[in-house]
Design a protein around this motif. Structure first.
Motif, PDB file in Angstrom:
ATOM      1  N   LYS A 133      45.002 -40.613 -40.033  1.00 16.81           N
ATOM      2  CA  LYS A 133      45.423 -39.668 -41.067  1.00 16.81           C
ATOM      3  C   LYS A 133      45.495 -38.260 -40.495  1.00 16.81           C
ATOM      4  CE  LYS A 133      43.955 -40.101 -45.267  1.00 16.81           C
ATOM      5  NZ  LYS A 133      43.069 -40.111 -46.472  1.00 16.81           N
ATOM      6  N   ARG A 134      44.472 -37.889 -39.717  1.00 14.22           N
ATOM      7  CA  ARG A 134      44.474 -36.570 -39.086  1.00 14.22           C
ATOM      8  C   ARG A 134      45.648 -36.433 -38.126  1.00 14.22           C
ATOM      9  NH1 ARG A 134      44.803 -35.240 -34.256  1.00 14.22           N
ATOM     10  NH2 ARG A 134      43.279 -36.811 -33.664  1.00 14.22           N
ATOM     11  N   GLU A 135      46.010 -37.533 -37.461  1.00 14.00           N
ATOM     12  CA  GLU A 135      47.133 -37.504 -36.526  1.00 14.00           C
ATOM     13  C   GLU A 135      48.442 -37.213 -37.254  1.00 14.00           C
ATOM     14  OE1 GLU A 135      49.496 -37.854 -33.138  1.00 14.00           O
ATOM     15  OE2 GLU A 135      47.347 -37.535 -33.384  1.00 14.00           O
ATOM     16  N   ARG A 183      48.468 -33.588 -38.146  1.00 12.82           N
ATOM     17  CA  ARG A 183      48.710 -32.807 -36.931  1.00 12.82           C
ATOM     18  C   ARG A 183      50.196 -32.759 -36.606  1.00 12.82           C
ATOM     19  NH1 ARG A 183      49.535 -34.152 -31.656  1.00 12.82           N
ATOM     20  NH2 ARG A 183      48.776 -32.725 -30.041  1.00 12.82           N
ATOM     21  N   THR A 210      40.332 -32.896 -44.117  1.00 12.41           N
ATOM     22  CA  THR A 210      41.280 -33.544 -43.209  1.00 12.41           C
ATOM     23  C   THR A 210      42.240 -32.533 -42.622  1.00 12.41           C
ATOM     24  OG1 THR A 210      41.168 -35.658 -44.385  1.00 12.41           O
ATOM     25  CG2 THR A 210      43.119 -35.270 -43.040  1.00 12.41           C
ATOM     26  N   ALA A 214      40.450 -30.214 -40.100  1.00 11.67           N
ATOM     27  CA  ALA A 214      40.179 -30.852 -38.809  1.00 11.67           C
ATOM     28  C   ALA A 214      41.408 -30.781 -37.907  1.00 11.67           C
ATOM     29  CB  ALA A 214      39.749 -32.303 -39.016  1.00 11.67           C
ATOM     30  N   ALA A 215      42.595 -31.015 -38.489  1.00 14.71           N
ATOM     31  CA  ALA A 215      43.827 -30.946 -37.698  1.00 14.71           C
ATOM     32  C   ALA A 215      44.112 -29.507 -37.271  1.00 14.71           C
ATOM     33  CB  ALA A 215      44.997 -31.503 -38.506  1.00 14.71           C
ATOM     34  N   GLU A 253      41.838 -28.395 -34.424  1.00 14.57           N
ATOM     35  CA  GLU A 253      42.269 -28.917 -33.130  1.00 14.57           C
ATOM     36  C   GLU A 253      43.399 -28.072 -32.552  1.00 14.57           C
ATOM     37  OE1 GLU A 253      44.518 -32.842 -31.262  1.00 14.57           O
ATOM     38  OE2 GLU A 253      43.578 -32.954 -33.245  1.00 14.57           O
ATOM     39  N   THR A 306      37.866 -34.620 -31.863  1.00  8.00           N
ATOM     40  CA  THR A 306      37.406 -34.491 -33.239  1.00  8.00           C
ATOM     41  C   THR A 306      36.329 -35.537 -33.518  1.00  8.00           C
ATOM     42  OG1 THR A 306      39.060 -36.041 -34.074  1.00  8.00           O
ATOM     43  CG2 THR A 306      39.708 -33.719 -33.916  1.00  8.00           C
TER      44      THR A 306
END
Length: 281
Positions: A13-15, A18, A50, A53-54, A57, A191
């Motif tokens: 999900k984070r990907e 991103r 969420t 977090a992205a 990064e 992460t």
């Protein structure tokens, strides 16, 4: 090793978040603002943790800048230096160990603007998206995100992605002979979700590989970015300072950043970055 499905889901999900933010960044110039976290959460349909977090990064990677009370802005462009101008200066040595793969996700989806530009296809054209965990001697070592043109591999299977050599499968089963890879390497940190999959502490150092592979017909075949554990690898750069003998070609082992296997037909593997990645001790 048993895959933590919660960690895998959070990481994937984070990907996706991103990738969406990267498209916003690439559509802007350095110094331009991007939408606020509240707006992005609503547009992308994700929670604040969420999204954050992205964003965190991308801030660590130097692509975004946070300014307290003002918002988020596209960071200044990075300075890129090619260490070796002669692209045939040397071949990439191979790392040891027994490499295996654990499939996390295999989907067919539209390429989107960012991946479409890299693969030189329409944003609406389909790709095969693959996320997989790479292991060395059974220990998790890297997370790979592959974007492969679906029209070139309509019958790509999960077995091909978990067993054997992917580039050999592309050659033998799909008639695709790759010929060149342009790859960049940058430092980053992992992460929490990535740390869980790689079995390292959160914010551990890592190496981010980004690669575009083309075939003998100069067609982009795949766009890949991979996260390698920084505690297990180091980069050694060789600089060609004068004439030297032709380097020997190693035929055993694994080229870090790319699937193992002799996909070049015996020719040396060269990368524009000239980064040599070796196992750490």
């Amino acid at each position: 090793m048993e895959i933590d499905t919660a960690a895998s889901g959070a990481m994937l999900k984070r990907e996706r978040v991103r990738e969406a933010i990267l498209e916003l960044i690439e559509a802007r110039r350095p110094g331009d603002a991007i939408p606020s976290e509240r707006v992005l959460c609503a547009e992308l349909g994700v929670s604040r943790p969420t999204l954050r977090a992205a964003v965190d990064e991308l801030v660590v990677a130097g692509l975004l800048v946070r300014e307290h009370g003002r918002g988020m802005f596209v960071a200044a462009e990075k300075i890129t230096q090619e260490l070796v101008s002669d692209r045939n200066a040397f071949s990439l040595p191979q790392a040891g160990g027994v490499w295996t793969s654990r499939l996390l996700e295999l989907r067919t989806l539209p390429a989107g603007a960012r991946v479409g530009r890299r693969l030189r296809i329409s944003p609406a054209a389909e790709i095969r998206y693959v996320a997989r965990l790479r292991l060395v001697d059974g220990a998790p070592m890297a997370i790979e995100h592959l974007h492969i043109r679906a029209d070139l591999v309509p019958d790509l299977t999960s077995e091909e992605l978990e067993e054997g050599d992917l580039y050999e499968h592309l050659r033998d089963l799909h008639g695709i002979q790759v010929s060149e890879a342009v790859q960049s390497i940058e430092p980053t940190v992992v992460t929490r979700a990535e740390a869980d999959l790689l079995d390292v502490p959160e914010f551990s150092p890592a190496l981010l590989f980004e690669r575009l592979t083309t075939d003998v017909r100069d067609r982009p075949v795949e766009y890949v970015h991979s996260l390698y554990r920084g505690d297990r690898y180091r980069i050694v750069s060789r600089l060609a300072l004068g004439p030297s003998a032709e380097p020997a070609v190693t035929t055993e082992g694994h080229h870090p950043g790319i699937p193992p296997g002799d996909f070049t037909g015996g020719d040396p593997v060269t990368f524009s970055t000239r980064g040599v990645v070796q196992h750490g001790i």
